[in-house]
Structures are given as structure tokens and as C-alpha cells.
Design a protein around this motif. Structure first.
Motif, PDB file in Angstrom:
ATOM      1  N   SER A   1       1.805   2.330  -3.286  1.00 57.15           N
ATOM      2  CA  SER A   1       0.620   2.710  -4.066  1.00 57.15           C
ATOM      3  C   SER A   1      -0.046   1.554  -4.802  1.00 57.15           C
ATOM      4  O   SER A   1      -1.062   1.775  -5.484  1.00 57.15           O
TER       5      SER A   1
ATOM      6  N   ARG B   1      10.053   9.420   2.203  1.00 66.88           N
ATOM      7  CA  ARG B   1       8.626   9.447   2.513  1.00 66.88           C
ATOM      8  C   ARG B   1       8.356   8.996   3.940  1.00 66.88           C
ATOM      9  O   ARG B   1       9.063   8.154   4.483  1.00 66.88           O
TER      10      ARG B   1
ATOM     11  N   THR C   1     -12.111   1.855  -1.320  1.00 63.61           N
ATOM     12  CA  THR C   1     -10.723   2.176  -1.024  1.00 63.61           C
ATOM     13  C   THR C   1     -10.079   0.955  -0.384  1.00 63.61           C
ATOM     14  O   THR C   1     -10.729  -0.067  -0.181  1.00 63.61           O
TER      15      THR C   1
ATOM     16  N   ARG D   1     -10.128   9.341  -0.166  1.00 61.43           N
ATOM     17  CA  ARG D   1     -10.703   9.692  -1.459  1.00 61.43           C
ATOM     18  C   ARG D   1     -11.865  10.660  -1.247  1.00 61.43           C
ATOM     19  O   ARG D   1     -12.484  10.683  -0.181  1.00 61.43           O
TER      20      ARG D   1
ATOM     21  N   ALA E   1      -0.650   5.410   2.597  1.00 59.77           N
ATOM     22  CA  ALA E   1      -1.269   4.295   1.883  1.00 59.77           C
ATOM     23  C   ALA E   1      -2.271   4.754   0.825  1.00 59.77           C
ATOM     24  O   ALA E   1      -2.898   3.916   0.177  1.00 59.77           O
ATOM     25  N   TYR E   2      -2.447   6.064   0.653  1.00 62.66           N
ATOM     26  CA  TYR E   2      -3.292   6.629  -0.403  1.00 62.66           C
ATOM     27  C   TYR E   2      -4.753   6.184  -0.314  1.00 62.66           C
ATOM     28  O   TYR E   2      -5.418   6.007  -1.330  1.00 62.66           O
TER      29      TYR E   2
ATOM     30  N   HIS F   1      -3.798   0.878  -3.805  1.00 62.36           N
ATOM     31  CA  HIS F   1      -4.640   1.944  -4.353  1.00 62.36           C
ATOM     32  C   HIS F   1      -4.749   1.820  -5.870  1.00 62.36           C
ATOM     33  O   HIS F   1      -5.820   2.069  -6.445  1.00 62.36           O
ATOM     34  N   PHE F   2      -3.665   1.426  -6.524  1.00 61.32           N
ATOM     35  CA  PHE F   2      -3.708   1.228  -7.972  1.00 61.32           C
ATOM     36  C   PHE F   2      -4.756   0.188  -8.359  1.00 61.32           C
ATOM     37  O   PHE F   2      -5.480   0.362  -9.348  1.00 61.32           O
TER      38      PHE F   2
ATOM     39  N   PRO G   1       0.825  -1.219   0.000  1.00 67.41           N
ATOM     40  CA  PRO G   1       0.000   0.000   0.000  1.00 67.41           C
ATOM     41  C   PRO G   1       0.854   1.262   0.000  1.00 67.41           C
ATOM     42  O   PRO G   1       0.510   2.254  -0.658  1.00 67.41           O
TER      43      PRO G   1
END
Length: 311
Positions: free
Chosen positions: A79, A216, A104, A257, A253-254, A82-83, A76
Motif C-alpha cells: 500500500s 493476501r 493513481t 479509485r 496494488a490499490y 497508494h499512500f 505497491p
């Protein structure tokens, strides 16, 4: 000068042999996936001029990620979870499946078979009453026409005030902050819980070490995970991300939304507190509705077959 040999017949045959394509045993699908992974890895080694030292350092790091069971956190963070959501969104749009609450990421901390209640439940065990702000969650499960879905199952789980989850944190009681709620005749679910804390990766763990190496952080905002299911409707994996958190739109972890941000409104009125069964202390209210798409197939009503913990 970059040297490339992965395209040569001799190396291509080597990769086919390594992927099992020269025998009749095993899974044909897995063989194709393995061949693609070998081929793509070889091209990365060539194109990026990966040294032998870099290759084996990467292998050693992946070994440590596996030893610490942190692939469910690292992927996660890179990405990829999330992808998968973005890819499914694109597939849905292509066939006209739109509307409803956004999906999500699930994350790696779900535990199956949480206690089930009709309409209302208390999620926390009271162990943090002296430090936590009580949180009353309320909402409805609706279809895309705005009609309520009675009998839907709202499966919620979240962290405590220390940012840890029951089962994975042995100091917590079983299924603390994990509950399933069956919606009432009007599609409502209600729960009493606590405001969860955001949390970060283990600063000494290999997942954070990887993210640190690329500059990050590994922080997540406060959030509440949700599985929502109802007969005839698509299973939804989603989250309620709490407004005001400093990492709300900077989640490693993006997962945040548009449409998944909820406001936990803190109320300090003593009379309102007592009306909620409290002793006059402040509490918070969170209202959040979930909207489910109709299921095109029976399979769509079920959550994915991802391996999960079953307590």
C-alpha cells in the motif's frame, strides 16, 4: 519483558555515527533519512520483540526481493505507492488544489519514448488478432472548466491478453501496446488496441510469497495506464480500470479509485465491425475523458523523476 535501549544517549550517538552525521561529507538530507530509518527500525525491533532469527530471515527475504527486482511490486502491494497518492491528495486539498481526474499509481512497467502520433494510433502489433477483442479507445483531454486541451500528450500502456508487457516480455515486439497520442484541435485522442488481461504476481516470486504469508493475493484487474500532459497544466499519472473485472475493487496494488473505472462495451454487430475496418468480428469501445488541473509551477507540468526504463 520488553527491553528498550534505543533512546539511550550511547545508542543515539551510535545511530548518528552510522547515519554519517558526525562528518561533513555526503548529503545532509540523506543523512536525516537514514537516521530516521535506523531509529524507526530499532524501535520496531524493540516494540515487537523481534528475534535474531526473525531479523535475519527478513534480511534474506529482502535480498531475494532485490535479486528478482520486485520491490516495485512489493511496495505497491504493501500500500505504500497508494499512500503516496493519498498523501499528495491531502496536501493538494490543504492548499485548495481540487478537481480533475484522480491520480493513481504508476507501477513499475513504464517504458519511455513510445511512438508518437497525432490524434489517432494503433497500439497493438496484430500478433493477438486471433485471440484478442479489438478495443477502440476514445476521449478528450479537458481543463477543469470543461474546455478542450489541443496538443496534450496521452501516453498509454497496458498488458496483452496474457497479462504481460512489452520490453519486460521479450516475446513481444518493441513498444507493443505502448503509444503516445497528441490530442487534436478539439482535445480528442483515439486509439485502436485490444482488451488487456488482468494479471498476478509471479506465484513463486518473493513479493507473492510475502503477501501469501499474510493471507493476501497478488492479482490486478485489467487496466490501462496513462500519463497525461499539456502545457500549463499539471502532469497526471492515472489508470483506466475496466469495469466488470473480478478484481476491480480488490486490486492488490490499490490502484482502483472512484472516477477511474471505464466500461469497455463489447459490440457484436457485423456491420459496425466492418465500419471499424474489421472482418465482422466483435469489438469493444471505451470512452474516457481526462481532466487536468492547472499547473501552479512549471515543475508541476512534469512527471516525477522516478527512475524508468528508456528503450
Amino acid at each position: 519483558m520488553t527491553v528498550r535501549i534505543s533512546h539511550t544517549p550511547k545508542v543515539q550517538e551510535l545511530f548518528r555515527e552510522a547515519a554519517g552525521l558526525n562528518n561533513q561529507q555526503g548529503s545532509a538530507r540523506l543523512k536525516q533519512l537514514i537516521l530516521r530509518m535506523i531509529t524507526d527500525a530499532a524501535r520496531i525491533i524493540e516494540d515487537m520483540d523481534v528475534s535474531e532469527d526473525e531479523f535475519w530471515l527478513a534480511v534474506e527475504h529482502l535480498n531475494r526481493v532485490g535479486k528478482h527486482a520486485e520491490f516495485g511490486l512489493l511496495l505497491p502491494g504493501l500500500s505504500l505507492e497508494h499512500f503516496i497518492d493519498l498523501l499528495q491528495d491531502a496536501k493538494d486539498q490543504q492548499v485548495g488544489l481540487t478537481g480533475g481526474t484522480p491520480r493513481t499509481i504508476e507501477g513499475p512497467l513504464y517504458v519511455a519514448n513510445a511512438p508518437m502520433s497525432d490524434g489517432y494510433t494503433r497500439m497493438d502489433d496484430g500478433s493477438e488478432d486471433d485471440v484478442a477483442i479489438p478495443l477502440f479507445i476514445e476521449g478528450r483531454v479537458l481543463d477543469t472548466h470543461g474546455q478542450p486541451l489541443p496538443g496534450a500528450i496521452v501516453d498509454l500502456w497496458h498488458a496483452n491478453t496474457q497479462g504481460t508487457y512489452s520490453y519486460f516480455d521479450p516475446s513481444q515486439t518493441p513498444f507493443n501496446l505502448r503509444r503516445r497520442i497528441v490530442t487534436d484541435a478539439s482535445g480528442y485522442y483515439r486509439a485502436r488496441s485490444i482488451i488487456p488481461s488482468g494479471y498476478g504476481l509471479d506465484p513463486d516470486g518473493p513479493a507473492q510469497q510475502c503477501l501469501s504469508a499474510i493471507g493476501r493475493h497478488g492479482q490486478r484487474p485489467a487496466h490501462i495506464h496513462a500519463f497525461i500532459s499539456a502545457a500549463g497544466h499539471r502532469h497526471l499519472t492515472s489508470q483506466i480500470n475496466l469495469a466488470g473485472d473480478q478484481y476491480l475493487w480488490d486490486d492488490f496494488a490499490y490502484a482502483t479509485r472512484e472516477g477511474l473505472v471505464g466500461e469497455a462495451t463489447v459490440i457484436g454487430d457485423a456491420a459496425a465491425s466492418r465500419a471499424h475496418g474489421l472482418d465482422g468480428r466483435r469489438f469493444a469501445q471505451l470512452k474516457f475523458d481526462f481532466v487536468l488541473q492547472p499547473a501552479v509551477t512549471a515543475e508541476a507540468e512534469q512527471r516525477s523523476q522516478r527512475p524508468r526504463v528508456g528503450a
